[in-house]
Design an enzyme around this catalytic site. Structure first.
Site, PDB file in Angstrom:
ATOM      1  N   VAL A 133       0.859  -1.180   0.000  1.00 61.56           N
ATOM      2  CA  VAL A 133       0.000   0.000   0.000  1.00 61.56           C
ATOM      3  C   VAL A 133       0.898   1.232   0.000  1.00 61.56           C
ATOM      4  O   VAL A 133       1.808   1.342   0.819  1.00 61.56           O
ATOM      5  CB  VAL A 133      -0.925   0.025   1.234  1.00 61.56           C
ATOM      6  N   CYS A 134       0.662   2.134  -0.944  1.00 62.63           N
ATOM      7  CA  CYS A 134       1.376   3.402  -0.996  1.00 62.63           C
ATOM      8  C   CYS A 134       2.895   3.160  -1.009  1.00 62.63           C
ATOM      9  O   CYS A 134       3.387   2.376  -1.812  1.00 62.63           O
ATOM     10  CB  CYS A 134       0.932   4.269   0.177  1.00 62.63           C
ATOM     11  N   THR A 135       3.635   3.810  -0.123  1.00 61.46           N
ATOM     12  CA  THR A 135       5.099   3.691  -0.128  1.00 61.46           C
ATOM     13  C   THR A 135       5.589   2.369   0.444  1.00 61.46           C
ATOM     14  O   THR A 135       6.802   2.153   0.529  1.00 61.46           O
ATOM     15  CB  THR A 135       5.740   4.856   0.644  1.00 61.46           C
TER      16      THR A 135
END
Length: 343
Positions: A133-135
């Site tokens: 998720v995301c970074t």
């Protein structure tokens, strides 16, 4: 708190039983660490928890066992300051279905931990599928799990992900990317989109739609797969040009030439061009092109309208004009975009 609404008559349970996909119990591990982004953890987990509720209310067995795991601690403090209760990192031989890696400001320190990376490599090999998720993509990248694969992260970190991990084919546009058994998602709330896609793969579209409705989110958000909307990027100019943007949105197929836009804004052409570029960072005609491309790709992904009709409805005038704009803005042709992201 009210119970999660069901689709009458028990359509969630009926579809799940008919497909046979609801019989397996799937262990989902979410890897957290100090200064993790709270919503990266809780957003996807709530999707799976709500899926459990939907199935139980339909008379079934909860399909997911959810665990938040972390190294050497019983809880971690998220970047928001809230503490998250965690379990120890499981041993490599223990069973799991899905491994998820959250992002957040603490991801660089986590990615610099050799012991955590070694555990992650072993766990990736054990899981049926892996998602970030995301970074969190930076942690997967540091483990080598993304080498030779397509991936995405938050739009503002895509260039950095590509720089750090040249073996990864970074795509800056999609909400999430699936490459084999590896899934990566864009920024923060995109983890909810990814989790809904995982639920749909596991339990079917009816269950995923029921979860989305209960959480009051889109199963497939407007704008197709784009994580960074042109309309959103223009919101910085809403105070000065908000009314104009609303008018443009309802007149995409009409005359949106510079003289017409200036008249609508109540300015001279020269003054309008100067003020608009200062407020948005784009020339008026470039902004119009991007808004038309955004509207067209939404139609391509969500409808079966012919490309010719979409080009007319969005104001391109011809398929060739739309194709050139797509190549300029998205580096892909409309037909290729539909094949990739069409419903």
């Amino acid at each position: 708190m009210p119970k999660s609404p069901r689709f009458p008559p028990n359509s969630v349970a009926r579809e799940t039983r008919a497909s046979g996909r609801g019989s397996a119990v799937r262990v989902i591990e979410m890897l957290a660490y100090p200064a993790v982004q709270l919503l990266d953890v809780t957003g996807p987990l709530q999707v799976f928890a709500t899926a459990n509720e939907q199935i139980v209310e339909g008379g079934g067995t909860p399909p997911y066992i959810l665990r938040v795991v972390a190294k050497d601690r019983a809880r971690v403090t998220a970047s928001s300051g809230l503490e998250i209760a965690t379990e120890p990192l499981p041993r490599g031989a223990s069973a799991l279905d899905t491994l998820m890696v959250a992002g957040g400001p603490g991801v660089d320190l986590a990615a610099a931990d050799p012991a955590l990376l070694e555990w992650l490599r072993r766990r990736v090999n054990k899981a049926r599928r892996v998602a970030s998720v995301c970074t969190g993509a930076f942690l997967l990248g540091a483990s080598g799990a993304l080498d030779g694969r397509r991936a995405v992260t938050h739009w503002s970190y895509c260039a950095e992900l590509a720089r750090r991990f040249p073996a990864v084919r970074v795509e800056s546009d999609p909400i999430f990317v699936r490459d084999g058994t590896i899934w990566t998602s864009a920024g923060v709330t995109a983890g909810i989109d990814l989790a809904l896609a995982l639920v749909e793969e596991d339990l079917g579209r009816t269950t995923a739609l029921a979860v989305a409705r209960y959480l009051v989110v889109f199963l497939k958000r407007p704008g197709g797969q784009a994580q960074f909307s042109e309309a959103l990027s223009l919101q910085s100019a809403e105070d000065e040009f908000g009314a104009l943007h609303d008018w443009i949105d309802t007149h995409l197929a009409g005359d949106l030439s510079l003289p017409r836009l200036a008249r609508q804004a109540g300015m001279s052409e020269r003054s309008f061009s100067r003020h608009y570029a200062r407020a948005t960072g784009l020339t008026p005609l470039r902004a119009i092109e991007r808004l038309r491309v955004e509207a067209a790709r939404r139609m391509l992904s969500e409808t079966r309208l012919p490309v010719k009709r979409i080009s007319q409805r969005c104001g391109f005038g011809s398929e060739e004009t739309m194709r050139r704009s797509f190549l300029r803005v998205l580096a892909t042709a409309p037909q290729d975009y539909r094949r990739r992201f069409g419903s």
